[in-house]
Scaffold this active site. Structure first.
Site, PDB file in Angstrom:
ATOM      1  N   HIS A  26     -20.996  15.195  38.972  1.00  0.00           N
ATOM      2  CA  HIS A  26     -21.973  14.616  39.161  1.00  0.00           C
ATOM      3  C   HIS A  26     -22.573  15.208  37.331  1.00  0.00           C
ATOM      4  O   HIS A  26     -22.963  15.897  36.890  1.00  0.00           O
ATOM      5  CB  HIS A  26     -23.529  14.108  39.397  1.00  0.00           C
ATOM      6  CG  HIS A  26     -23.341  13.831  40.366  1.00  0.00           C
ATOM      7  ND1 HIS A  26     -23.281  14.137  42.065  1.00  0.00           N
ATOM      8  CD2 HIS A  26     -22.719  12.432  40.975  1.00  0.00           C
ATOM      9  CE1 HIS A  26     -23.276  13.644  42.759  1.00  0.00           C
ATOM     10  NE2 HIS A  26     -22.449  12.360  42.481  1.00  0.00           N
TER      11      HIS A  26
ATOM     12  N   GLN B 170     -24.038   7.346  52.983  1.00  0.00           N
ATOM     13  CA  GLN B 170     -25.298   6.807  52.462  1.00  0.00           C
ATOM     14  C   GLN B 170     -25.180   5.246  52.921  1.00  0.00           C
ATOM     15  O   GLN B 170     -25.816   4.207  52.070  1.00  0.00           O
ATOM     16  CB  GLN B 170     -24.901   7.184  50.825  1.00  0.00           C
ATOM     17  CG  GLN B 170     -25.580   8.384  50.073  1.00  0.00           C
ATOM     18  CD  GLN B 170     -25.666   8.678  49.146  1.00  0.00           C
ATOM     19  OE1 GLN B 170     -25.588   7.380  47.969  1.00  0.00           O
ATOM     20  NE2 GLN B 170     -25.567   9.984  48.659  1.00  0.00           N
TER      21      GLN B 170
ATOM     22  N   HIS C 299     -21.256  19.886  42.589  1.00  0.00           N
ATOM     23  CA  HIS C 299     -22.535  18.920  42.571  1.00  0.00           C
ATOM     24  C   HIS C 299     -22.568  18.660  41.319  1.00  0.00           C
ATOM     25  O   HIS C 299     -22.667  17.285  40.655  1.00  0.00           O
ATOM     26  CB  HIS C 299     -23.228  18.926  43.576  1.00  0.00           C
ATOM     27  CG  HIS C 299     -24.640  18.177  44.277  1.00  0.00           C
ATOM     28  ND1 HIS C 299     -25.503  17.023  42.735  1.00  0.00           N
ATOM     29  CD2 HIS C 299     -24.635  16.870  45.205  1.00  0.00           C
ATOM     30  CE1 HIS C 299     -25.908  16.125  43.188  1.00  0.00           C
ATOM     31  NE2 HIS C 299     -25.736  16.100  44.274  1.00  0.00           N
TER      32      HIS C 299
ATOM     33  N   TYR D 186     -20.622  16.730  50.708  1.00  0.00           N
ATOM     34  CA  TYR D 186     -21.377  18.123  50.532  1.00  0.00           C
ATOM     35  C   TYR D 186     -22.236  18.380  51.377  1.00  0.00           C
ATOM     36  O   TYR D 186     -23.577  18.646  51.872  1.00  0.00           O
ATOM     37  CB  TYR D 186     -22.779  18.129  49.759  1.00  0.00           C
ATOM     38  CG  TYR D 186     -23.106  16.751  49.593  1.00  0.00           C
ATOM     39  CD1 TYR D 186     -24.648  16.493  50.355  1.00  0.00           C
ATOM     40  CD2 TYR D 186     -23.484  15.852  47.887  1.00  0.00           C
ATOM     41  CE1 TYR D 186     -24.818  14.990  49.581  1.00  0.00           C
ATOM     42  CE2 TYR D 186     -23.321  14.941  48.145  1.00  0.00           C
ATOM     43  CZ  TYR D 186     -24.796  14.322  49.374  1.00  0.00           C
ATOM     44  OH  TYR D 186     -25.181  12.954  48.253  1.00  0.00           O
TER      45      TYR D 186
ATOM     46  N   ASP E 247     -19.749   5.033  45.361  1.00  0.00           N
ATOM     47  CA  ASP E 247     -20.800   5.924  45.041  1.00  0.00           C
ATOM     48  C   ASP E 247     -22.177   5.721  46.407  1.00  0.00           C
ATOM     49  O   ASP E 247     -21.586   6.173  47.934  1.00  0.00           O
ATOM     50  CB  ASP E 247     -21.567   5.988  44.073  1.00  0.00           C
ATOM     51  CG  ASP E 247     -22.390   6.521  43.600  1.00  0.00           C
ATOM     52  OD1 ASP E 247     -22.956   7.719  44.625  1.00  0.00           O
ATOM     53  OD2 ASP E 247     -23.149   6.593  42.479  1.00  0.00           O
TER      54      ASP E 247
ATOM     55  N   ARG F  76     -27.815  20.662  38.245  1.00  0.00           N
ATOM     56  CA  ARG F  76     -28.688  20.841  38.608  1.00  0.00           C
ATOM     57  C   ARG F  76     -28.105  21.682  39.603  1.00  0.00           C
ATOM     58  O   ARG F  76     -29.331  22.546  40.193  1.00  0.00           O
ATOM     59  CB  ARG F  76     -29.372  19.788  39.142  1.00  0.00           C
ATOM     60  CG  ARG F  76     -30.309  19.223  38.401  1.00  0.00           C
ATOM     61  CD  ARG F  76     -30.911  17.282  39.183  1.00  0.00           C
ATOM     62  NE  ARG F  76     -29.727  16.764  39.448  1.00  0.00           N
ATOM     63  CZ  ARG F  76     -29.445  16.762  41.175  1.00  0.00           C
ATOM     64  NH1 ARG F  76     -30.297  16.656  42.151  1.00  0.00           N
ATOM     65  NH2 ARG F  76     -29.429  15.567  41.141  1.00  0.00           N
TER      66      ARG F  76
ATOM     67  N   HIS G  14     -20.099   8.476  49.098  1.00  0.00           N
ATOM     68  CA  HIS G  14     -21.212   9.396  49.510  1.00  0.00           C
ATOM     69  C   HIS G  14     -21.347   8.430  51.263  1.00  0.00           C
ATOM     70  O   HIS G  14     -21.922   7.749  50.514  1.00  0.00           O
ATOM     71  CB  HIS G  14     -22.158   9.601  49.358  1.00  0.00           C
ATOM     72  CG  HIS G  14     -22.074  10.229  47.542  1.00  0.00           C
ATOM     73  ND1 HIS G  14     -21.860  11.542  47.607  1.00  0.00           N
ATOM     74  CD2 HIS G  14     -23.216  10.095  46.186  1.00  0.00           C
ATOM     75  CE1 HIS G  14     -22.109  12.671  45.909  1.00  0.00           C
ATOM     76  NE2 HIS G  14     -22.340  11.065  45.186  1.00  0.00           N
TER      77      HIS G  14
ATOM     78  N   HIS H  31     -20.751   9.544  36.424  1.00  0.00           N
ATOM     79  CA  HIS H  31     -21.970   8.645  35.835  1.00  0.00           C
ATOM     80  C   HIS H  31     -21.583   8.633  34.510  1.00  0.00           C
ATOM     81  O   HIS H  31     -21.824   7.837  33.959  1.00  0.00           O
ATOM     82  CB  HIS H  31     -23.291   8.862  36.394  1.00  0.00           C
ATOM     83  CG  HIS H  31     -23.409   8.825  37.765  1.00  0.00           C
ATOM     84  ND1 HIS H  31     -23.248   7.336  38.014  1.00  0.00           N
ATOM     85  CD2 HIS H  31     -24.107   9.600  38.941  1.00  0.00           C
ATOM     86  CE1 HIS H  31     -23.651   7.597  39.847  1.00  0.00           C
ATOM     87  NE2 HIS H  31     -23.749   8.901  39.915  1.00  0.00           N
TER      88      HIS H  31
ATOM     89  N   HIS I 206     -14.933   7.791  44.135  1.00  0.00           N
ATOM     90  CA  HIS I 206     -16.610   8.128  44.298  1.00  0.00           C
ATOM     91  C   HIS I 206     -17.180   7.551  44.821  1.00  0.00           C
ATOM     92  O   HIS I 206     -17.894   6.792  44.945  1.00  0.00           O
ATOM     93  CB  HIS I 206     -17.261   7.987  42.986  1.00  0.00           C
ATOM     94  CG  HIS I 206     -18.607   9.353  42.910  1.00  0.00           C
ATOM     95  ND1 HIS I 206     -18.708  10.938  43.585  1.00  0.00           N
ATOM     96  CD2 HIS I 206     -19.529   9.006  42.961  1.00  0.00           C
ATOM     97  CE1 HIS I 206     -19.147  10.897  43.863  1.00  0.00           C
ATOM     98  NE2 HIS I 206     -20.546  10.488  43.525  1.00  0.00           N
TER      99      HIS I 206
ATOM    100  N   ARG J 133     -33.743   9.852  46.625  1.00  0.00           N
ATOM    101  CA  ARG J 133     -32.770  10.534  46.810  1.00  0.00           C
ATOM    102  C   ARG J 133     -33.841  11.235  48.325  1.00  0.00           C
ATOM    103  O   ARG J 133     -32.894  11.756  49.101  1.00  0.00           O
ATOM    104  CB  ARG J 133     -33.319  11.857  46.047  1.00  0.00           C
ATOM    105  CG  ARG J 133     -32.261  12.579  46.149  1.00  0.00           C
ATOM    106  CD  ARG J 133     -32.174  13.125  44.600  1.00  0.00           C
ATOM    107  NE  ARG J 133     -31.946  14.814  44.894  1.00  0.00           N
ATOM    108  CZ  ARG J 133     -32.693  15.742  45.134  1.00  0.00           C
ATOM    109  NH1 ARG J 133     -33.929  15.769  45.218  1.00  0.00           N
ATOM    110  NH2 ARG J 133     -31.441  17.471  45.197  1.00  0.00           N
TER     111      ARG J 133
END
Ligand code: ZN
Length: 337
Positions: free
Chosen positions: A163, A19, A136, A74, A251, A139, A16, A200, A14, A35
């Site tokens: 997630h 980041q 994703h 994404y 992550d 949410r 991203h 998570h 995992h 965020r």
């Protein structure tokens, strides 16, 4: 000890990768403040930037012993191709976990319908990328999207990554919208199978953990990121007693070090239980390698090599090297190509 030791590579299930640029920024803010900073960084990504920056970060992953990566992506289709090219340039095994995003976040994350998302996946697969499906989160994806994505993944036996239960607020919102918790919603919508990896599961309760166990789904734990973001920590002993498979991810990439992720996982378990060796050395290596590969649908991935002459292994007897790597070494023990 002199020489080196070849080992199966670690699998970063995992990431991203964009980041990586955020480490040290938003240091004093909470998860939601972090965020906002992350969204601003995401907004500025271009295919050229992804191609350049991801190559540098994938090189860091290889140098740290990760030889495969699941990119939870994404940022758009053109950027997905750029990420795949960056991975190919450094020789890290690559699985694109293409993200479905219906609402929230940034406009650039979103598809206008779930059929647009599926069409993107088919385009990427047709171009030769190894692809998994990544709604994703609960949410970002409503129930009807989850149902369609779960059915597509099941039909083609593709990995499904999502997630869930990272932050308490997400659980409250899910309860308000659906009358159930996130992992319960995943089960209800056909998104919880043996090909599913839940990222998570920090705040998963007993019934949610039972659902993970009965479905054969795995949890990808990202301890250094979960610590950095103040998420909390995995209920490790409750996961272990249920036999839920684990794998690891870097992550947010504030740290790129599989030894540290595995050491943190075992450290959390020891602090929770007051016992040593909650997970065995063999189990931790399996989480860091074979189980991560399984989560990504990979059958083969490159080896890595550690420097037995490294100062952090000084005085360690040969039979204790595997345990010592997890107990006391950092990623700098890995031999760089
Ligand atoms: Zn993530």
């Amino acid at each position: 000890m002199a020489g080196s030791l070849r080992l199966p590579g670690f699998v970063n299930a995992h990431s991203h990768t964009f980041q990586r640029a955020l480490r040290g920024s938003a240091a004093g803010s909470d998860f939601w403040g972090w965020r906002d900073t992350m969204l601003a960084a995401a907004e500025s990504q271009t295919p050229a930037l992804v191609r350049e920056e991801y190559e540098l970060t994938y090189r860091e992953m290889l140098d740290a012993g990760y030889t495969a990566v699941g990119e939870f992506h994404y940022l758009g289709v053109a950027e997905a191709h750029a990420a795949a090219e960056a991975a190919a340039a450094v020789g890290i095994a690559f699985v694109l976990l293409h993200v479905a995003y219906a609402r929230g976040g940034l406009l650039r994350f979103r598809q206008d319908s779930v059929s647009t998302f599926i069409a993107e996946v088919e385009t990427l697969r047709a171009a030769g990328l190894t692809v998994g499906l990544a709604p994703h989160s609960v949410r970002a994806c409503p129930a009807d999207w989850l149902e369609e994505i779960g059915a597509y993944a099941a039909a083609d036996s593709l990995p499904l990554h999502v997630h869930a239960d990272e932050q308490p607020k997400e659980i409250e919102e899910c309860l308000a919208e659906h009358g159930c918790r996130p992992i319960e919603l995943l089960a209800r919508t056909g998104c919880l199978t043996a090909n599913t990896t839940v990222i998570h599961a920090t705040h998963a309760d007993g019934p949610e953990l039972d659902l993970l166990a009965s479905s054969g789904a795995a949890i990808c734990v990202c301890p250094t990121t979960e610590a950095d973001l103040g998420d909390g920590f995995l209920p490790a002993e409750r996961v272990r007693t249920r036999g839920i498979p684990l794998c690891i991810g870097s992550d947010s990439n504030a740290r790129i070090d599989p030894f540290e992720e595995l050491r943190e996982l075992e450290g959390i378990a020891r602090r929770q239980t007051g016992r040593r060796g909650v997970f065995s050395t063999d189990e931790l290596y399996e989480f860091g390698r074979e189980r991560g590969a399984r989560a990504l649908g990979l059958e083969a991935w490159p080896e890595t090599e550690v420097d037995l002459g490294h100062a952090s292994l000084r005085g360690v007897e040969a039979q204790h090297v595997p345990a010592a790597l997890l107990a006391g070494c950092g990623a700098d023990v890995v031999v760089r190509e």
